[in-house]
Design a protein around this motif. Structure first.
Motif, short mmCIF file in Angstrom:
data_model
loop_
_atom_site.label_atom_id
_atom_site.label_comp_id
_atom_site.label_asym_id
_atom_site.label_seq_id
_atom_site.Cartn_x
_atom_site.Cartn_y
_atom_site.Cartn_z
N UNK A 218 0.92 -1.14 0.19
CA UNK A 218 0.03 -0.13 0.03
C UNK A 218 0.88 1.46 -0.14
N UNK A 219 2.11 1.07 0.75
CA UNK A 219 2.59 2.46 1.05
C UNK A 219 4.06 2.45 0.43
N UNK A 220 4.02 1.39 -0.42
CA UNK A 220 5.52 1.27 -1.13
C UNK A 220 5.34 0.95 -2.59
N UNK A 221 5.45 -0.28 -2.76
CA UNK A 221 5.02 -0.68 -4.39
C UNK A 221 3.81 0.04 -4.98
N UNK A 226 0.37 2.83 -8.85
CA UNK A 226 -0.78 3.76 -9.29
C UNK A 226 -0.74 4.51 -10.35
N UNK A 227 0.49 4.86 -10.85
CA UNK A 227 0.75 5.75 -12.01
C UNK A 227 1.76 5.18 -12.93
N UNK A 228 2.62 4.11 -12.64
CA UNK A 228 3.66 3.42 -13.62
C UNK A 228 3.43 1.89 -13.47
N UNK A 229 3.70 1.44 -14.59
CA UNK A 229 3.81 0.12 -14.46
C UNK A 229 5.29 -0.46 -14.14
N UNK A 230 5.42 -1.87 -14.12
CA UNK A 230 6.69 -2.40 -13.69
C UNK A 230 7.92 -2.23 -14.59
N UNK A 231 7.38 -2.22 -15.97
CA UNK A 231 8.60 -1.69 -16.76
C UNK A 231 9.19 -0.42 -16.60
N UNK A 232 8.11 0.60 -16.56
CA UNK A 232 8.56 2.09 -16.49
C UNK A 232 9.27 2.15 -15.04
N UNK A 233 8.72 1.29 -14.15
CA UNK A 233 9.23 1.40 -13.01
C UNK A 233 10.89 1.18 -12.67
N UNK A 234 11.33 0.02 -13.29
CA UNK A 234 12.63 -0.65 -13.33
C UNK A 234 13.51 0.52 -14.29
N UNK A 243 17.56 -1.83 -19.74
CA UNK A 243 18.88 -2.81 -20.06
C UNK A 243 19.91 -2.75 -18.94
N UNK A 244 19.89 -1.71 -18.43
CA UNK A 244 20.97 -1.48 -17.17
C UNK A 244 20.27 -2.40 -15.64
N UNK A 245 19.08 -1.97 -15.51
CA UNK A 245 18.56 -2.67 -14.43
C UNK A 245 18.57 -4.15 -14.44
#
Length: 309
Positions: A218-221, A226-234, A243-245
């Motif tokens: 809730x207060x982390x991920x 809530x406004x970015x998906x996992x690919x944009x996050x990494x 690629x660097x991630x």
């Protein structure tokens, strides 16, 4: 294009879909065979649309409600509908029976969609003469507040039907995503299932309490998601992007995936350990109150997101 929609089933999902289309200016007929369900659906939609108006999610709640007719006969619901959304229980024989009727009664040009979250369209549309216009349009509960809709056709669903479905979903304010090829659980529930399985394992093993697990999401991920998906996050979590991630961190993730949470996390013993920590189950009134609270928070969040550039 005619903007008449039919909702088959007046439970929580059918009611929500009716409001989605009515908010967008469509005429909607909602069918349910149970008189009590029809009354409950009308009352729920009246209260919900009024609340949505307070959050700016509908301009005129009374006019939106007036565009929804709750009907007693399936034939009346689908008579002139160009979009038909089935929202009946997750029972294969039920889906097959109603799709036979819908395919027979619907306009030849109508799209027939199912809200199923678990059954691929190929399992209940194969024998239909009009199977090419059938697909799954799986929403997130509650769809009038959470906009994503998974569109997944059977192998015989016509590509132009998927394209039209995306256009309709966009026009009524939803966020369509296309699933290319049937998968058990489609995509959203597979992602949710991966997180839930790991959560069940960690809490069951005593690594973290269920309350702190929820706080972590809730207060982390969840704040980022809530406004970015996992690919944009990494992409934003390493100087050189995705690629660097992957170059930096996939050794860790490979170790995790070597021993994934297995089916045993859902065994009775593990579930009992989690429930012992979670506490007493809420009663019906508490659940209803928490559901109302959830919907208010979702309405506020959706209004906030819609206001952003």
């Amino acid at each position: 294009m005619k903007t008449n929609a039919a909702m088959i089933g007046g439970g929580l999902i059918g009611r929500a879909w009716a409001m989605v289309f009515a908010r967008a200016g469509w005429q909607v007929r909602l069918f349910d065979s149970a008189p009590a369900q029809r009354i409950a659906a009308h009352d729920y939609m009246a209260a919900s649309l009024a609340e949505q108006r307070a959050y700016g999610l509908v301009d005129d709640a009374a006019r939106a409600l007036a565009r929804i007719a709750v009907v007693e006969r399936l034939e009346d619901a689908v008579a002139d509908a160009t979009w038909i959304q089935e929202n009946l229980p997750e029972v294969l024989v039920v889906k097959r029976e109603v799709f036979v009727a819908l395919d027979r009664l619907a306009l030849p040009s109508a799209i027939i969609a199912s809200s199923t979250s678990a059954l691929p369209a190929s399992r209940f549309t194969e024998a239909l003469p009009g199977r090419a216009r059938c697909l799954v349009a799986h929403p997130v509960n509650p769809p009038h507040l959470v906009p994503v809709v998974e569109l997944c056709g059977a192998p015989w669903t016509a590509p132009e039907i998927i394209a039209r479905a995306r256009d309709v979903m966009t026009a009524v304010g939803q966020t369509p995503v296309t699933i290319h090829g049937e998968r058990d659980g489609f995509v959203l529930n597979r992602l949710q299932g991966a997180l839930l399985s790991e959560a069940m394992r960690l809490v069951g093993e005593g690594v973290i309490s269920p309350e702190d697990l929820d706080r972590t999401v809730r207060d982390g991920l969840g704040l980022r998601w809530s406004f970015m998906g996992p690919f944009e996050t990494i992409e934003l979590n390493a100087p050189g992007g995705i690629a660097d991630y992957c170059a930096r961190y996939t050794g860790f993730y490979r170790r995790l995936q070597a021993e994934p949470a297995g089916p045993a996390v859902y065994d009775d013993g593990n579930v009992a350990r989690i429930l012992d920590q979670w506490g007493d189950a809420p009663g019906p009134e508490q659940l209803a109150a928490r559901t109302r609270w959830r919907d208010q928070r979702l309405a506020s969040l959706r209004a906030h997101k819609q206001a952003q550039p």
